[in-house]
Design a protein around this motif. Sequence first.
Motif, PDB file in Angstrom:
ATOM      1  N   SER A 109       0.847  -1.198   0.000  1.00  0.00           N
ATOM      2  CA  SER A 109       0.000   0.000   0.000  1.00  0.00           C
ATOM      3  C   SER A 109       0.880   1.244   0.000  1.00  0.00           C
ATOM      4  O   SER A 109       2.045   1.190   0.417  1.00  0.00           O
ATOM      5  N   PRO A 110       0.353   2.380  -0.463  1.00  0.00           N
ATOM      6  CA  PRO A 110       1.146   3.624  -0.439  1.00  0.00           C
ATOM      7  C   PRO A 110       1.514   4.026   0.987  1.00  0.00           C
ATOM      8  O   PRO A 110       0.843   3.663   1.956  1.00  0.00           O
ATOM      9  N   PHE A 111       2.569   4.792   1.100  1.00  0.00           N
ATOM     10  CA  PHE A 111       3.004   5.279   2.413  1.00  0.00           C
ATOM     11  C   PHE A 111       1.951   6.217   2.997  1.00  0.00           C
ATOM     12  O   PHE A 111       1.281   6.963   2.272  1.00  0.00           O
ATOM     13  N   SER A 112       1.830   6.168   4.304  1.00  0.00           N
ATOM     14  CA  SER A 112       0.916   7.087   4.984  1.00  0.00           C
ATOM     15  C   SER A 112       1.490   8.496   4.976  1.00  0.00           C
ATOM     16  O   SER A 112       2.683   8.720   4.727  1.00  0.00           O
ATOM     17  N   VAL A 116       5.433   9.682   5.106  1.00  0.00           N
ATOM     18  CA  VAL A 116       6.000  10.578   4.087  1.00  0.00           C
ATOM     19  C   VAL A 116       6.641  11.792   4.746  1.00  0.00           C
ATOM     20  O   VAL A 116       7.736  12.231   4.373  1.00  0.00           O
ATOM     21  N   SER A 190       8.861   0.732  -1.890  1.00  0.00           N
ATOM     22  CA  SER A 190       7.725   1.167  -2.696  1.00  0.00           C
ATOM     23  C   SER A 190       7.408   0.166  -3.797  1.00  0.00           C
ATOM     24  O   SER A 190       6.520   0.412  -4.617  1.00  0.00           O
ATOM     25  N   ARG A 281       7.145  11.101  -2.406  1.00  0.00           N
ATOM     26  CA  ARG A 281       5.868  10.794  -3.068  1.00  0.00           C
ATOM     27  C   ARG A 281       6.115  10.236  -4.466  1.00  0.00           C
ATOM     28  O   ARG A 281       5.421   9.311  -4.907  1.00  0.00           O
ATOM     29  N   ASN A 284       7.298   6.703  -4.357  1.00  0.00           N
ATOM     30  CA  ASN A 284       6.302   5.794  -3.794  1.00  0.00           C
ATOM     31  C   ASN A 284       5.075   5.621  -4.682  1.00  0.00           C
ATOM     32  O   ASN A 284       4.166   4.884  -4.317  1.00  0.00           O
ATOM     33  N   THR A 285       5.035   6.295  -5.815  1.00  0.00           N
ATOM     34  CA  THR A 285       3.873   6.157  -6.699  1.00  0.00           C
ATOM     35  C   THR A 285       3.890   4.805  -7.396  1.00  0.00           C
ATOM     36  O   THR A 285       4.950   4.230  -7.646  1.00  0.00           O
ATOM     37  N   ASP A 286       2.691   4.318  -7.728  1.00  0.00           N
ATOM     38  CA  ASP A 286       2.574   3.004  -8.372  1.00  0.00           C
ATOM     39  C   ASP A 286       2.105   3.092  -9.811  1.00  0.00           C
ATOM     40  O   ASP A 286       1.872   2.064 -10.448  1.00  0.00           O
TER      41      ASP A 286
END
Length: 777
Positions: A109-112, A116, A190, A281, A284-286
């Motif tokens: 899941s993305p970082f909180s 961040v 990530s 950010r 960490n993007t997907d």
Amino acid sequence: MTPAPPTSWRAVWLLTRLRLQRLVNVSGRGLAFKRSSKSRPATPGKKRGRWLLGALLLAPMLFSFGNIARHSLLNMHCLLDQVAACQAQGSMQTESQLLDPVIAQLMASPFSAALVGGLALQLALLWLVSVLLPLGMGELSKPDWDLEWLVTLPVEKGTLLWARVLERTLVNPAGLIALWPSTTMIAWYSGQGWLAPLSGLAASLVLLALAAMLRTLVDTGLRLSLSAAQLGNLQALLSVASLFPMYMGMSFGMGTGGFAYGWAAAMPTWSSWTPPGLLVRLLNTDSVMAALLPAALLLAQVLLLMLLGMAILRRQLRCGVVGAGQREASRKSAPAASPASARRWHIGTVIQRRELTLLLRDRNFLVQTLLMPLLILGGQALFTGQARDVHALLASPALLAATGFFLGTYVLMMSAFQTLNKEGGALWLLYTFPVSVEQALRQKAQLWAVLALLYPVVLFGAALAWLPAWQWQTAGLMLLALAGIPLYSMIAVALGVFASDPLATETTAKMRPTYMYLYLLLTSLYIAALAAGSLAQQLVFVVLTAALAVALWQKARDQVPYLLDPAASPPARVSASDGLIAAMLFFILQTLALILLKGQLAAPLAQVAVAFGSAGALTYGLVRLVYWRSKTAGVPRIGHGSHAWRWGAAGAAVAALFGIGYTALLPLPAASPLIGIKGNGLWLLGLTVLAAPLCEEFIFRGLLQGGLRRSLPAWPAIAIAAALFAIVHPPASMLPVFVLGLCAGLAYARSGALLAPMLVHAGYNAAVLACQIAIQS
């Protein structure tokens, strides 16, 4: 016809390539394939290939920083995201079966927002390190001749400034080591997999570009507006100031008790829209679509900051690049020494008093030498939350001894290691003194050893006064730590000779950082020995350190007369360091041979004998090949000695009598590691009477003792070689093997041929083996 000046892009590329080539030349000249000019006939040319040592030291350093970055991210996730499985103990002390699901959920899941913000704070701190550390390690007080030379080139000033920022972006080793592991770990968790190092490198270069612009603004503006004395004071302040962001940024990976987590939890939401936050950010993007907005904002911010910085740089240099001269500023700031103050120093030799005077005059040198160790140790304890656990220091003798040893050896790294480098352009004066350069270096090593002992003596004295009762273990470890500091003073001075390049025209090139990393690695090994817990192992390491100090000093002494020669190096001679290297190679090859022979031979003793003999033969062949190619003088010979048979027989008789008496006094299993091996008599006889004397005597008597004899009298050289020979044997047999080493060493010293110690060794092994077989039967 005058050639046209290069275009702006080509000029930037040429200047950047020039800086990269300088970095290659400083870090390792073995990468250059051009043939050097011929050296003088009497001596070989300067040695190259130092890049290999740098590569071997860079790998564990990057691994260490990567491990810290990994635990930093996981600790922040555990604490800031309040993960129950690892919140109490952090990632380092949480068991794998509990931590693995946490990592899987983090990567899924993305970082909180909290994570961040914490990672943005860490990247900002490490970015600040990439700015302050090069400024603190540089020479602000010296004129920037590099820039004054660049402005004479036929290109525009703006092109030169952009080239300067670009080359400082690419050539910032301290900043790259600080940032790259952290950005790589962010990309790895990530979900980028093995592309994470490339993504992390790209993200690091973005931050390093901003750091290069700020660094250029600071040092260029300061040189034009401050005097040399003010710049020296400011550099000392910057070197101290760089510790705060460095330890705070690294504290996330060293524990969960530091106050930095409070700062990370309090990071405002807008911090994720700053360049460090946008990089987190972006990493960490997907998806590509999700990366467009942070990428566009990051690009806009970086371009705006770079253009603003360039405008300020142009304004700074609107009147030229020359500020107040260093000599003029030094005349104004440095008061003349009065005759009374010159007569005040009566401690030590003239060279030592000169060294103290230079230390007191150079505030940056004084701060880095005497104040920095306290700040580093205190900062680590403060930022990792260990300052509250002072009682743990007193409760752990090994930790207390290691702390005192660290304080002393860090003083040596900033002082004794820099002995030749601090001489600067006046190094040639050492060659005009009425004492040899080696004696001058020895006196400096003695001075710095005394100064380095001050901190551990004060610490250990306070600890002994604080402890409720006397503890022999604590006192013994303290003595071992104190004994290591004079040895490491010799090691630091010797490595400083290898690291110094007085002929380099650039200030940063005068000291090769590879040897500083080697010094840190050697100190960490001694600290590990202090924590070993076994007195025998600790004494063994003290002996090894003493031999290493003598060997390095011998190599440095050979190098000193050729430091100011641009082409020649000392002629090849057998040295003690050759024996240490051969011993390490012999045991490594023996271990590899045992692995390869596992299961190939039925009898375990046959495997040992074949591995021992093949490793010894290969080591002998490689050493002799190197000596033949380098035309080394003083290579030991088996024959061509005087009365080798007589000295061999006498030494064997004395050593055998002692060994038989020792075997009879001790219990049988302790005295004989060979008991229990039945049969295979030929293998046992070949190992003990043939292979061991041939292989070990060439290394320990021919190379080690022969090399030590160049720097020491006969008996100290014999004793050190015998001690090293004893410590590679089982503890139960160290004493008789030490006596064997003394007898073999005396026989070699008297006869001059390796045949004599080989006979001593073979006779001793045969007599002791016969005695053990007789007792067993």
